[in-house]
Motif scaffolding. Structure first.
Motif, PDB file in Angstrom:
ATOM      1  N   ARG A  41       5.268  12.280  -6.574  1.00 26.20           N
ATOM      2  CA  ARG A  41       4.566  11.116  -7.469  1.00 26.20           C
ATOM      3  C   ARG A  41       3.740  11.350  -8.490  1.00 26.20           C
ATOM      4  NH1 ARG A  41       3.285   9.189  -2.318  1.00 26.20           N
ATOM      5  NH2 ARG A  41       1.201   9.096  -2.968  1.00 26.20           N
ATOM      6  N   LEU A  42       3.033  12.362  -8.459  1.00 26.27           N
ATOM      7  CA  LEU A  42       1.985  13.016  -9.402  1.00 26.27           C
ATOM      8  C   LEU A  42       2.965  13.639 -10.450  1.00 26.27           C
ATOM      9  CD1 LEU A  42      -0.543  14.510  -7.326  1.00 26.27           C
ATOM     10  CD2 LEU A  42      -0.935  12.614  -8.510  1.00 26.27           C
ATOM     11  N   ALA A  43       3.990  14.109 -10.239  1.00 23.37           N
ATOM     12  CA  ALA A  43       4.513  15.019 -11.358  1.00 23.37           C
ATOM     13  C   ALA A  43       5.178  13.840 -12.325  1.00 23.37           C
ATOM     14  CB  ALA A  43       5.693  15.798 -10.893  1.00 23.37           C
ATOM     15  N   HIS A  51       5.219  -0.584  -1.797  1.00 20.99           N
ATOM     16  CA  HIS A  51       5.734  -0.829  -3.253  1.00 20.99           C
ATOM     17  C   HIS A  51       6.042  -2.340  -3.481  1.00 20.99           C
ATOM     18  CE1 HIS A  51       9.159  -0.518  -6.015  1.00 20.99           C
ATOM     19  NE2 HIS A  51       9.707  -1.222  -5.090  1.00 20.99           N
ATOM     20  N   TYR A  52       6.493  -3.149  -2.293  1.00 19.99           N
ATOM     21  CA  TYR A  52       7.188  -4.420  -2.341  1.00 19.99           C
ATOM     22  C   TYR A  52       5.701  -5.160  -2.821  1.00 19.99           C
ATOM     23  CZ  TYR A  52      11.671  -2.619  -1.570  1.00 19.99           C
ATOM     24  OH  TYR A  52      12.875  -2.007  -1.377  1.00 19.99           O
ATOM     25  N   ASP A  53       5.096  -5.023  -2.016  1.00 26.71           N
ATOM     26  CA  ASP A  53       3.686  -5.763  -2.088  1.00 26.71           C
ATOM     27  C   ASP A  53       2.673  -5.801  -3.570  1.00 26.71           C
ATOM     28  OD1 ASP A  53       3.900  -6.560   0.574  1.00 26.71           O
ATOM     29  OD2 ASP A  53       2.126  -5.418   1.332  1.00 26.71           O
ATOM     30  N   VAL A  54       2.658  -4.416  -3.960  1.00 26.55           N
ATOM     31  CA  VAL A  54       2.134  -4.287  -5.446  1.00 26.55           C
ATOM     32  C   VAL A  54       2.854  -4.890  -6.275  1.00 26.55           C
ATOM     33  CG1 VAL A  54       1.213  -2.530  -6.871  1.00 26.55           C
ATOM     34  CG2 VAL A  54       0.896  -2.383  -4.719  1.00 26.55           C
ATOM     35  N   MET A  69       0.501   0.594  -9.961  1.00 24.95           N
ATOM     36  CA  MET A  69       1.958   1.169  -9.981  1.00 24.95           C
ATOM     37  C   MET A  69       2.016   2.549 -10.787  1.00 24.95           C
ATOM     38  SD  MET A  69       4.307  -1.997 -10.192  1.00 24.95           S
ATOM     39  CE  MET A  69       3.493  -2.949 -11.630  1.00 24.95           C
ATOM     40  N   ILE A  70       1.344   2.599 -11.984  1.00 22.10           N
ATOM     41  CA  ILE A  70       1.426   3.865 -12.669  1.00 22.10           C
ATOM     42  C   ILE A  70       0.662   5.172 -12.169  1.00 22.10           C
ATOM     43  CG2 ILE A  70       0.714   4.791 -14.825  1.00 22.10           C
ATOM     44  CD1 ILE A  70       1.073   2.071 -16.366  1.00 22.10           C
ATOM     45  N   GLU A  71      -0.316   4.693 -11.397  1.00 20.36           N
ATOM     46  CA  GLU A  71      -1.150   5.682 -10.931  1.00 20.36           C
ATOM     47  C   GLU A  71      -0.413   6.363  -9.514  1.00 20.36           C
ATOM     48  OE1 GLU A  71      -4.318   7.362 -11.354  1.00 20.36           O
ATOM     49  OE2 GLU A  71      -3.567   6.926 -13.345  1.00 20.36           O
ATOM     50  N   ALA A  72       0.264   5.429  -8.914  1.00 25.27           N
ATOM     51  CA  ALA A  72       1.115   5.762  -7.550  1.00 25.27           C
ATOM     52  C   ALA A  72       2.202   6.479  -7.958  1.00 25.27           C
ATOM     53  CB  ALA A  72       1.363   4.648  -6.790  1.00 25.27           C
ATOM     54  N   GLY A  73       2.714   6.658  -9.331  1.00 26.81           N
ATOM     55  CA  GLY A  73       3.996   7.187  -9.645  1.00 26.81           C
ATOM     56  C   GLY A  73       5.109   6.555  -9.799  1.00 26.81           C
ATOM     57  N   GLU A  74       5.112   5.052  -9.957  1.00 26.95           N
ATOM     58  CA  GLU A  74       6.085   4.407 -10.126  1.00 26.95           C
ATOM     59  C   GLU A  74       6.891   4.634 -11.455  1.00 26.95           C
ATOM     60  OE1 GLU A  74       8.664   2.687  -8.978  1.00 26.95           O
ATOM     61  OE2 GLU A  74       7.590   1.377  -7.811  1.00 26.95           O
ATOM     62  N   ASP A  75       8.024   4.581 -11.343  1.00 25.41           N
ATOM     63  CA  ASP A  75       9.055   4.847 -12.629  1.00 25.41           C
ATOM     64  C   ASP A  75       8.455   4.024 -13.589  1.00 25.41           C
ATOM     65  OD1 ASP A  75      11.116   5.304 -14.242  1.00 25.41           O
ATOM     66  OD2 ASP A  75      12.605   5.977 -12.902  1.00 25.41           O
ATOM     67  N   PRO A  76       8.300   4.193 -14.908  1.00 21.19           N
ATOM     68  CA  PRO A  76       7.855   3.510 -15.742  1.00 21.19           C
ATOM     69  C   PRO A  76       9.190   2.403 -16.168  1.00 21.19           C
ATOM     70  CG  PRO A  76       8.052   5.594 -16.766  1.00 21.19           C
ATOM     71  CD  PRO A  76       7.874   5.564 -15.268  1.00 21.19           C
ATOM     72  N   ARG A  77      10.367   2.973 -15.973  1.00 22.65           N
ATOM     73  CA  ARG A  77      11.521   2.139 -16.309  1.00 22.65           C
ATOM     74  C   ARG A  77      11.924   0.942 -15.279  1.00 22.65           C
ATOM     75  NH1 ARG A  77      15.684   7.277 -15.985  1.00 22.65           N
ATOM     76  NH2 ARG A  77      14.265   7.653 -14.185  1.00 22.65           N
ATOM     77  N   PHE A  78      11.306   1.247 -14.130  1.00 18.87           N
ATOM     78  CA  PHE A  78      11.266   0.324 -13.226  1.00 18.87           C
ATOM     79  C   PHE A  78      10.216  -1.068 -13.617  1.00 18.87           C
ATOM     80  CE2 PHE A  78       8.998  -2.006  -9.500  1.00 18.87           C
ATOM     81  CZ  PHE A  78      10.022  -2.464  -8.983  1.00 18.87           C
ATOM     82  N   GLU A 133      -7.625  16.467  -3.032  1.00 17.91           N
ATOM     83  CA  GLU A 133      -8.667  17.149  -3.272  1.00 17.91           C
ATOM     84  C   GLU A 133      -8.403  18.327  -4.213  1.00 17.91           C
ATOM     85  OE1 GLU A 133      -9.669  19.006   0.317  1.00 17.91           O
ATOM     86  OE2 GLU A 133     -10.144  17.128   1.457  1.00 17.91           O
ATOM     87  N   SER A 134      -7.301  19.004  -4.226  1.00 15.99           N
ATOM     88  CA  SER A 134      -7.085  20.014  -5.364  1.00 15.99           C
ATOM     89  C   SER A 134      -6.899  19.760  -6.768  1.00 15.99           C
ATOM     90  CB  SER A 134      -5.878  21.129  -4.869  1.00 15.99           C
ATOM     91  OG  SER A 134      -4.624  20.083  -4.734  1.00 15.99           O
ATOM     92  N   VAL A 135      -6.218  18.437  -6.745  1.00 16.12           N
ATOM     93  CA  VAL A 135      -5.963  18.094  -8.117  1.00 16.12           C
ATOM     94  C   VAL A 135      -7.206  16.847  -8.841  1.00 16.12           C
ATOM     95  CG1 VAL A 135      -3.650  18.373  -8.059  1.00 16.12           C
ATOM     96  CG2 VAL A 135      -4.479  16.131  -7.343  1.00 16.12           C
ATOM     97  N   ASP A 136      -8.024  16.723  -7.831  1.00 19.05           N
ATOM     98  CA  ASP A 136      -9.163  15.667  -7.969  1.00 19.05           C
ATOM     99  C   ASP A 136      -8.711  14.379  -8.388  1.00 19.05           C
ATOM    100  OD1 ASP A 136     -11.832  14.957  -8.204  1.00 19.05           O
ATOM    101  OD2 ASP A 136     -11.945  15.713 -10.635  1.00 19.05           O
ATOM    102  N   ARG A 137      -7.720  13.925  -7.639  1.00 24.15           N
ATOM    103  CA  ARG A 137      -7.361  12.602  -7.999  1.00 24.15           C
ATOM    104  C   ARG A 137      -6.907  12.074  -6.690  1.00 24.15           C
ATOM    105  NH1 ARG A 137      -1.950  11.549 -11.989  1.00 24.15           N
ATOM    106  NH2 ARG A 137      -1.669   9.302 -11.571  1.00 24.15           N
ATOM    107  N   ALA A 138      -7.135  10.703  -6.647  1.00 29.79           N
ATOM    108  CA  ALA A 138      -7.023   9.854  -5.467  1.00 29.79           C
ATOM    109  C   ALA A 138      -5.484   9.542  -5.263  1.00 29.79           C
ATOM    110  CB  ALA A 138      -7.715   8.482  -5.439  1.00 29.79           C
ATOM    111  N   LEU A 139      -4.857   9.650  -4.215  1.00 27.96           N
ATOM    112  CA  LEU A 139      -3.491   9.375  -3.931  1.00 27.96           C
ATOM    113  C   LEU A 139      -3.131   8.002  -3.157  1.00 27.96           C
ATOM    114  CD1 LEU A 139      -2.403  12.874  -2.329  1.00 27.96           C
ATOM    115  CD2 LEU A 139      -2.078  11.946  -4.594  1.00 27.96           C
TER     116      LEU A 139
END
Length: 453
Positions: free
Chosen positions: A208-210, A263-266, A289-298, A247-253
């Motif tokens: 998701r982060l990638a 996915h459906y609720d958000v 959605m963006i922070e969670a790694g949602e596909d921008p095309r979606f 913790e290693s990438v200093d970003r909340a998942l």
């Protein structure tokens, strides 16, 4: 200024143990490339270039987002075809560097029969004069140019170079591709060599982060592995969990399973906030959605649907703005794509609302499915083929542009549906004006003496 790789030591197929994981894991040939299979099928240009002993000098421009394999593909082609690999960066190289590479390539070819692949990264940063310097080597086959760009080549690369090159478009890597890449790096001797274990949640988090970027996925893996080793009691007990990744990438998942409730609720909250004319809430759910790694095309597809379904003719500009945001997201990718997506979200949420368009088409389709149609009136039928007039086709048709205000009294619906109204404009925004005009038009079509103006 240049990086020459000879037998590709240090750049592909291994490299220094101290090199970044993304560098160490670069494929040694096309068979190790993950993703971009639409460019790697049998008989494709890249496959033909990579054939051992290939004498093809077709130059290629690779266009795609960061981390999709442009450098990897160039190196793999050179490695597989046993050619010299020379890399230039448009950030640091000048015309003199380009000419020197061309001269060296010509010398290597004439003296040693050695072909050269010139990989030029970020070619869109080259000026016209710098790109012109590439033309002699490309046109005469002194080098096989493989150029990489993240910007539309039609706007950033000179026409003579484009016409002499094959343009190939790379796509963001699929989730399955990224997962396979991560798993390979965990066990491969060039990578982590099995020194850590990885649970499913951690893999999903890194994917998701990638967001389609292989380099970002491997960088996250390397950071997480280092953190896991530091926290483990011994070298053999290092396990990477989702918490380790965070913790290693200093970003909340965020809790956001693309196939689950989150996915459906958000997504539902995002759509309902726009429908409810709350731009602040809509932008909040967009950010989740963006922070969670949602596909921008979606996300872009949801904006297009919502603009047509819930704004409709109340503000006809909403749909082209949503389409423009979708095209922008496809062109520039994240993180910059968040800006046009947010702009469209705010516009749509703030626009007047109407669902008259979807009610109109759904009502019409219901009638059609139920067989409520009737024959097309004869005066509306095609009269351009031989024999049409004998059947009365087109007879009595009134050309609207010959009538006052371009509205002529005549029937358009089949007899069975005369008087049916599918489209009922709402009272909001531009649709209110449409409704007032449409009432006058319908009166003329019925035969009432009114002006649509």
């Amino acid at each position: 200024m240049t990086q020459e790789m000879g037998a590709l030591v240090g750049g592909f197929g291994g490299g220094s143990p101290t090199a970044p994981l993304a560098v160490r894991m670069r494929p040694r040939g096309l068979e190790e490339v993950v993703g971009q299979q639409h460019l790697l099928r049998a008989g494709s240009a890249l496959r033909n270039l990579a054939e051992p002993g290939s004498n093809i000098t077709q130059s290629v421009i690779l266009w795609g987002p960061p981390g999709t394999g442009k450098t990897t593909l160039a190196g793999a082609v050179a490695y597989s075809s046993d050619r010299r690999f020379v890399e230039l960066s448009a950030v640091t190289a000048g015309v003199r560097d380009v000419r020197r590479v061309m001269e060296e390539a010509l010398s290597q070819r004439d003296l040693y029969g050695s072909a050269t692949v010139l990989f030029l990264d970020e070619i869109h940063r080259f000026t016209k004069a710098q790109q012109d310097a590439l033309l002699p080597g490309v046109e005469n086959g002194w080098v096989t140019l493989i150029a990489a760009t993240t910007e539309n080549p039609s706007f950033s690369i000179i026409t003579p170079l484009l016409s002499r090159s094959l343009l190939l478009t790379l796509q963001p890597l699929e989730e399955s591709d990224l997962a396979a890449l991560i798993d390979r790096a965990v066990v491969d001797e060039r990578g982590l060599a099995g020194a850590v274990t990885l649970d499913d949640a951690a893999r999903s988090a890194m994917v998701r982060l990638a967001q389609g970027d292989a380099r970002r996925a491997l960088t996250a893996l390397e950071a997480a592995a280092s953190h896991a080793r530091a926290q483990a009691a011994d070298e053999t007990g290092a396990t990477i969990s989702a918490e380790t990744v965070a913790e290693s990438v200093d970003r909340a998942l965020l809790r956001y399973d693309r196939d689950g409730d989150q996915h459906y609720d958000v997504t539902s909250a995002f759509i309902k906030s726009m429908r409810g004319s709350d731009p602040d809430a809509a932008v909040h759910y967009l950010a989740r959605m963006i922070e969670a790694g949602e596909d921008p095309r979606f996300i872009a597809r949801r904006l297009i649907v919502h603009a047509a379904e819930d704004v409709g003719m109340a503000d006809p500009q909403a749909l082209p703005i949503a389409v423009a945001a979708a095209e922008s997201a496809q062109l520039i990718g994240l993180p910059e794509a968040r800006i046009p997506l947010a702009e469209a979200t705010i516009y749509i949420a703030s626009a007047p609302k109407s669902n008259a368009v979807i009610r109109a088409i759904d009502s019409a389709m219901t009638d059609v499915r139920n067989g409520r149609m009737g024959p097309v009136p004869k005066h509306l039928r095609d009269a351009h083929y031989a024999g049409a007039k004998q059947h009365g086709h087109g007879k009595g048709y009134k050309y609207p542009h010959d009538a006052p205000n371009s509205v002529a009294r005549q029937q358009h619906l089949p007899d069975e549906l005369v008087g049916v109204r599918y489209y009922e404009p709402g009272p909001n925004g531009y649709e209110r004006t449409i409704g007032e005009r449409l009432e006058k038009i319908r009166a003329i079509l019925r035969g009432d003496n009114q002006s649509p103006r």
